[in-house]
Design an enzyme around this catalytic site. Sequence first.
Site, PDB file in Angstrom:
ATOM      1  N   ASP A  99       4.007 -19.977  41.370  1.00 11.65           N
ATOM      2  CA  ASP A  99       5.398 -19.529  41.461  1.00 11.65           C
ATOM      3  C   ASP A  99       6.424 -20.547  40.991  1.00 11.65           C
ATOM      4  O   ASP A  99       7.586 -20.487  41.374  1.00 11.65           O
ATOM      5  CB  ASP A  99       5.688 -19.184  42.920  1.00 11.65           C
ATOM      6  CG  ASP A  99       5.298 -20.322  43.863  1.00 11.65           C
ATOM      7  OD1 ASP A  99       5.201 -21.464  43.384  1.00 11.65           O
ATOM      8  OD2 ASP A  99       5.092 -20.062  45.062  1.00 11.65           O
ATOM      9  N   GLU A 121      -3.349 -16.730  41.878  1.00 13.78           N
ATOM     10  CA  GLU A 121      -2.595 -16.777  43.150  1.00 13.78           C
ATOM     11  C   GLU A 121      -1.462 -15.743  43.128  1.00 13.78           C
ATOM     12  O   GLU A 121      -0.289 -16.037  43.365  1.00 13.78           O
ATOM     13  CB  GLU A 121      -2.035 -18.174  43.449  1.00 13.78           C
ATOM     14  CG  GLU A 121      -1.623 -18.369  44.906  1.00 13.78           C
ATOM     15  CD  GLU A 121      -0.987 -19.737  45.153  1.00 13.78           C
ATOM     16  OE1 GLU A 121       0.190 -19.946  44.832  1.00 13.78           O
ATOM     17  OE2 GLU A 121      -1.699 -20.605  45.679  1.00 13.78           O
ATOM     18  N   GLU A 135      10.961 -19.668  44.531  1.00 17.50           N
ATOM     19  CA  GLU A 135       9.584 -19.244  44.246  1.00 17.50           C
ATOM     20  C   GLU A 135       9.326 -17.760  44.515  1.00 17.50           C
ATOM     21  O   GLU A 135       8.550 -17.128  43.802  1.00 17.50           O
ATOM     22  CB  GLU A 135       8.601 -20.098  45.051  1.00 17.50           C
ATOM     23  CG  GLU A 135       8.495 -21.543  44.588  1.00 17.50           C
ATOM     24  CD  GLU A 135       9.624 -22.443  45.082  1.00 17.50           C
ATOM     25  OE1 GLU A 135      10.484 -21.954  45.864  1.00 17.50           O
ATOM     26  OE2 GLU A 135       9.665 -23.614  44.689  1.00 17.50           O
ATOM     27  N   HIS A 216       9.187 -31.123  50.755  1.00 12.75           N
ATOM     28  CA  HIS A 216       9.858 -31.117  49.445  1.00 12.75           C
ATOM     29  C   HIS A 216      10.630 -29.852  49.150  1.00 12.75           C
ATOM     30  O   HIS A 216      11.252 -29.734  48.083  1.00 12.75           O
ATOM     31  CB  HIS A 216       8.825 -31.318  48.327  1.00 12.75           C
ATOM     32  CG  HIS A 216       7.937 -30.121  48.112  1.00 12.75           C
ATOM     33  ND1 HIS A 216       8.296 -29.066  47.314  1.00 12.75           N
ATOM     34  CD2 HIS A 216       6.725 -29.803  48.604  1.00 12.75           C
ATOM     35  CE1 HIS A 216       7.325 -28.156  47.313  1.00 12.75           C
ATOM     36  NE2 HIS A 216       6.362 -28.585  48.087  1.00 12.75           N
ATOM     37  N   ARG A 218      13.077 -26.957  48.293  1.00 16.72           N
ATOM     38  CA  ARG A 218      14.490 -26.945  47.927  1.00 16.72           C
ATOM     39  C   ARG A 218      15.358 -26.332  49.020  1.00 16.72           C
ATOM     40  O   ARG A 218      16.474 -26.791  49.256  1.00 16.72           O
ATOM     41  CB  ARG A 218      14.699 -26.133  46.628  1.00 16.72           C
ATOM     42  CG  ARG A 218      14.498 -26.958  45.395  1.00 16.72           C
ATOM     43  CD  ARG A 218      14.540 -26.141  44.123  1.00 16.72           C
ATOM     44  NE  ARG A 218      13.969 -26.940  43.049  1.00 16.72           N
ATOM     45  CZ  ARG A 218      14.674 -27.557  42.111  1.00 16.72           C
ATOM     46  NH1 ARG A 218      15.976 -27.440  42.065  1.00 16.72           N
ATOM     47  NH2 ARG A 218      14.064 -28.279  41.188  1.00 16.72           N
ATOM     48  N   HIS A 248       7.487 -37.196  48.474  1.00 17.26           N
ATOM     49  CA  HIS A 248       7.659 -36.488  47.196  1.00 17.26           C
ATOM     50  C   HIS A 248       8.671 -37.251  46.332  1.00 17.26           C
ATOM     51  O   HIS A 248       9.603 -37.853  46.858  1.00 17.26           O
ATOM     52  CB  HIS A 248       8.161 -35.071  47.498  1.00 17.26           C
ATOM     53  CG  HIS A 248       8.020 -34.096  46.367  1.00 17.26           C
ATOM     54  ND1 HIS A 248       8.853 -34.098  45.275  1.00 17.26           N
ATOM     55  CD2 HIS A 248       7.144 -33.079  46.167  1.00 17.26           C
ATOM     56  CE1 HIS A 248       8.503 -33.118  44.452  1.00 17.26           C
ATOM     57  NE2 HIS A 248       7.458 -32.487  44.966  1.00 17.26           N
TER      58      HIS A 248
HETATM   59  C1  UD1 Z   1       8.422 -27.976  42.040  1.00 20.18           C
HETATM   60  C2  UD1 Z   1       8.427 -26.450  42.088  1.00 20.18           C
HETATM   61  C3  UD1 Z   1       7.992 -25.986  43.472  1.00 20.18           C
HETATM   62  C4  UD1 Z   1       6.679 -26.638  43.890  1.00 20.18           C
HETATM   63  C5  UD1 Z   1       6.819 -28.135  43.769  1.00 20.18           C
HETATM   64  C6  UD1 Z   1       5.515 -28.825  44.105  1.00 20.18           C
HETATM   65  C7  UD1 Z   1      10.102 -25.180  40.808  1.00 20.18           C
HETATM   66  C8  UD1 Z   1      11.475 -24.660  40.765  1.00 20.18           C
HETATM   67  N1  UD1 Z   1       9.775 -25.932  41.859  1.00 20.18           N
HETATM   68  O1  UD1 Z   1       9.416 -28.449  42.946  1.00 20.18           O
HETATM   69  O2  UD1 Z   1       7.823 -24.581  43.449  1.00 20.18           O
HETATM   70  O3  UD1 Z   1       6.402 -26.281  45.215  1.00 20.18           O
HETATM   71  O4  UD1 Z   1       7.176 -28.478  42.429  1.00 20.18           O
HETATM   72  O5  UD1 Z   1       5.700 -30.184  44.338  1.00 20.18           O
HETATM   73  O6  UD1 Z   1       9.338 -24.929  39.915  1.00 20.18           O
HETATM   74  N2  UD1 Z   1      10.049 -35.840  40.180  1.00 20.18           N
HETATM   75  C9  UD1 Z   1       9.612 -37.044  39.665  1.00 20.18           C
HETATM   76  N3  UD1 Z   1       8.292 -37.175  39.310  1.00 20.18           N
HETATM   77  C10 UD1 Z   1       7.391 -36.183  39.459  1.00 20.18           C
HETATM   78  C11 UD1 Z   1       7.834 -34.965  40.016  1.00 20.18           C
HETATM   79  C12 UD1 Z   1       9.162 -34.805  40.351  1.00 20.18           C
HETATM   80  O7  UD1 Z   1      10.384 -37.971  39.509  1.00 20.18           O
HETATM   81  O8  UD1 Z   1       6.228 -36.369  39.117  1.00 20.18           O
HETATM   82  C13 UD1 Z   1      11.464 -35.664  40.527  1.00 20.18           C
HETATM   83  C14 UD1 Z   1      12.375 -35.542  39.291  1.00 20.18           C
HETATM   84  O9  UD1 Z   1      13.605 -36.141  39.557  1.00 20.18           O
HETATM   85  C15 UD1 Z   1      12.546 -34.027  39.168  1.00 20.18           C
HETATM   86  C16 UD1 Z   1      12.607 -33.635  40.626  1.00 20.18           C
HETATM   87  O10 UD1 Z   1      11.636 -34.462  41.261  1.00 20.18           O
HETATM   88  O11 UD1 Z   1      13.707 -33.639  38.450  1.00 20.18           O
HETATM   89  C17 UD1 Z   1      12.361 -32.184  40.921  1.00 20.18           C
HETATM   90  O12 UD1 Z   1      11.204 -31.713  40.283  1.00 20.18           O
HETATM   91  P1  UD1 Z   1      11.024 -30.114  40.075  1.00 20.18           P
HETATM   92  O13 UD1 Z   1       9.719 -29.872  39.404  1.00 20.18           O
HETATM   93  O14 UD1 Z   1      12.225 -29.519  39.456  1.00 20.18           O
HETATM   94  O15 UD1 Z   1      11.024 -29.568  41.523  1.00 20.18           O
HETATM   95  P2  UD1 Z   1      10.115 -29.838  42.768  1.00 20.18           P
HETATM   96  O16 UD1 Z   1      11.040 -29.985  43.900  1.00 20.18           O
HETATM   97  O17 UD1 Z   1       9.116 -30.896  42.500  1.00 20.18           O
HETATM   98  N1  UDP Z   2      -0.961 -33.456  47.532  1.00 24.32           N
HETATM   99  C1  UDP Z   2      -1.436 -34.620  46.929  1.00 24.32           C
HETATM  100  N2  UDP Z   2      -0.802 -35.808  47.218  1.00 24.32           N
HETATM  101  C2  UDP Z   2       0.255 -35.890  48.057  1.00 24.32           C
HETATM  102  C3  UDP Z   2       0.742 -34.688  48.662  1.00 24.32           C
HETATM  103  C4  UDP Z   2       0.107 -33.498  48.368  1.00 24.32           C
HETATM  104  O1  UDP Z   2      -2.389 -34.585  46.169  1.00 24.32           O
HETATM  105  O2  UDP Z   2       0.761 -36.999  48.285  1.00 24.32           O
HETATM  106  C5  UDP Z   2      -1.607 -32.177  47.199  1.00 24.32           C
HETATM  107  C6  UDP Z   2      -2.047 -31.336  48.368  1.00 24.32           C
HETATM  108  O3  UDP Z   2      -3.385 -31.613  48.705  1.00 24.32           O
HETATM  109  C7  UDP Z   2      -1.878 -29.917  47.850  1.00 24.32           C
HETATM  110  C8  UDP Z   2      -0.762 -30.032  46.844  1.00 24.32           C
HETATM  111  O4  UDP Z   2      -0.629 -31.410  46.525  1.00 24.32           O
HETATM  112  O5  UDP Z   2      -3.040 -29.479  47.147  1.00 24.32           O
HETATM  113  C9  UDP Z   2       0.525 -29.496  47.405  1.00 24.32           C
HETATM  114  O6  UDP Z   2       1.579 -29.817  46.554  1.00 24.32           O
HETATM  115  P1  UDP Z   2       3.092 -29.685  46.984  1.00 24.32           P
HETATM  116  O7  UDP Z   2       3.204 -29.774  48.462  1.00 24.32           O
HETATM  117  O8  UDP Z   2       3.849 -30.655  46.148  1.00 24.32           O
HETATM  118  O9  UDP Z   2       3.483 -28.240  46.443  1.00 24.32           O
HETATM  119  P2  UDP Z   2       3.349 -26.763  47.048  1.00 24.32           P
HETATM  120  O10 UDP Z   2       1.930 -26.551  47.422  1.00 24.32           O
HETATM  121  O11 UDP Z   2       4.291 -26.660  48.200  1.00 24.32           O
HETATM  122  O12 UDP Z   2       3.793 -25.909  45.916  1.00 24.32           O
END
Ligand code: UD1
Ligand code: UDP
Length: 377
Positions: A99, A121, A135, A216, A218, A248
């Site tokens: 999602d 999924e 999502e 994490h 939003r 995160h």
């Molecule tokens: C995203 C997904 C969310 C998912 C989550 C898993 C969307 C809208 N959101 O949220 O559905 O549950 O990933 O973790 O698709 N950042 C880093 N390094 C990284 C990752 C993120 O610096 O490796 C920081 C960056 O500033 C980035 C921000 O996190 O802009 C947000 O990342 P983004 O992918 O937009 O949203 P998540 O909150 O990670």
């Molecule tokens: N996870 C990981 N390292 C971490 C935190 C989570 O590998 O420090 C894994 C966790 O086992 C799970 C996935 O990341 O499989 C969940 O990711 P996240 O919580 O970022 O996203 P969501 O599942 O909410 O979309």
Amino acid sequence: MTAPAKILVVFGTRPEAIKLFPVVAALEADPRFTPVVCVSAQHRQMLDQVLEIAGIVPDHDLDLMKPDQTLDGLTAALLTELGRVMDEVSPARVIVQGDTATAMAGALAAYYRKIPVDHVEAGLRSGNIYHPWPEEVNRKIIGQIASLHFAPTEVAAGALIAEQVDPARVLVTGNTVIDALHWVTARIEADPALAAGLAQLEGKFAGKRIIGVTTHRRENFGGGMENIAEAIRQIAARPDVAVIFPVHLNPNVRAVMNSALAGLDNVAMIEPLDYPHFARLLSIAEIMLTDSGGVQEEAPALGKPVLVMRETTERPEGVTAGTAKLVGTETANIVTEIFTLLDDKAAYEAMARAHNPFGDGQTARRIVERLGNEIGR
Ligand code: UD1
Ligand code: UDP
């Protein structure tokens, strides 16, 4: 001989990578298919951690992550760039998972080219378009577009059929996260060094009761995050407890947690863990406290009570099974629920039962079998 069918597998974040590497491996092992991996890199470091352990070298890496990216900026870039890759690769089918913005834009870009999209999924619904946000709507958009819907559970399949999806296009497969968890567990058993990086913390916290935390979402930014931070502070005030919290990389999470929790002796705020180390955290934690989707699926499989800091969940199976409980984001409620589990043995035992509503680890195989039927081979 017919050439193998090219399947473009599109993903961009840590959880999508964890949930799709078993599918990529199953496609690679099947001579009927050639998987082509395109990562949007909506995440960077957190995605790369998974690519490395899974041994995936993407065929296309769009490197789209920007610091604190906006949903509209990200979605616009995803649509353009994923469309460009689809034109270049010309796949027979496209696979997306879950999602995220990447999954939704990947499905839409494929639809614009009339390429069939298969959704891994599929069918998760909370019934509230703002929880989880965005999502819930991303999933609904993909549900409208998808050709095959791989639903993890009967509940998810039922939600799709209630939305008038043709039941013949819905297959209950389990969730690939259980395939990934089995795989990583076997890897750690064969090579414990893969998850040995927590040893120092485990030593420091020896004799304490470990609570693993991730957050994490939003919809929890702002007040919700502040409440969660305050709850962690109150929980960590107990001398018998230690909190291990891989934070995160989203700056909206980091800013709040750094200012609220820095310097607390029994709170370890650490960098995101790679998957073997996170699996280790799941195994040493007495309780998981999280707003994550994936952790809600992994913890029940391991019999770990998981308290979910959300108002609703699109994964009711863990709650029904009794291993997950919704606790929202009010500080007092989170603290009370954690203390109940720590102090009431019967309450703990009632939740700590291994239960596998999300599959048996054979999900990727089922998906690839069905894809084989679909391409007529
Ligand atoms: C995203 C997904 C969310 C998912 C989550 C898993 C969307 C809208 N959101 O949220 O559905 O549950 O990933 O973790 O698709 N950042 C880093 N390094 C990284 C990752 C993120 O610096 O490796 C920081 C960056 O500033 C980035 C921000 O996190 O802009 C947000 O990342 P983004 O992918 O937009 O949203 P998540 O909150 O990670
Ligand atoms: N996870 C990981 N390292 C971490 C935190 C989570 O590998 O420090 C894994 C966790 O086992 C799970 C996935 O990341 O499989 C969940 O990711 P996240 O919580 O970022 O996203 P969501 O599942 O909410 O979309």
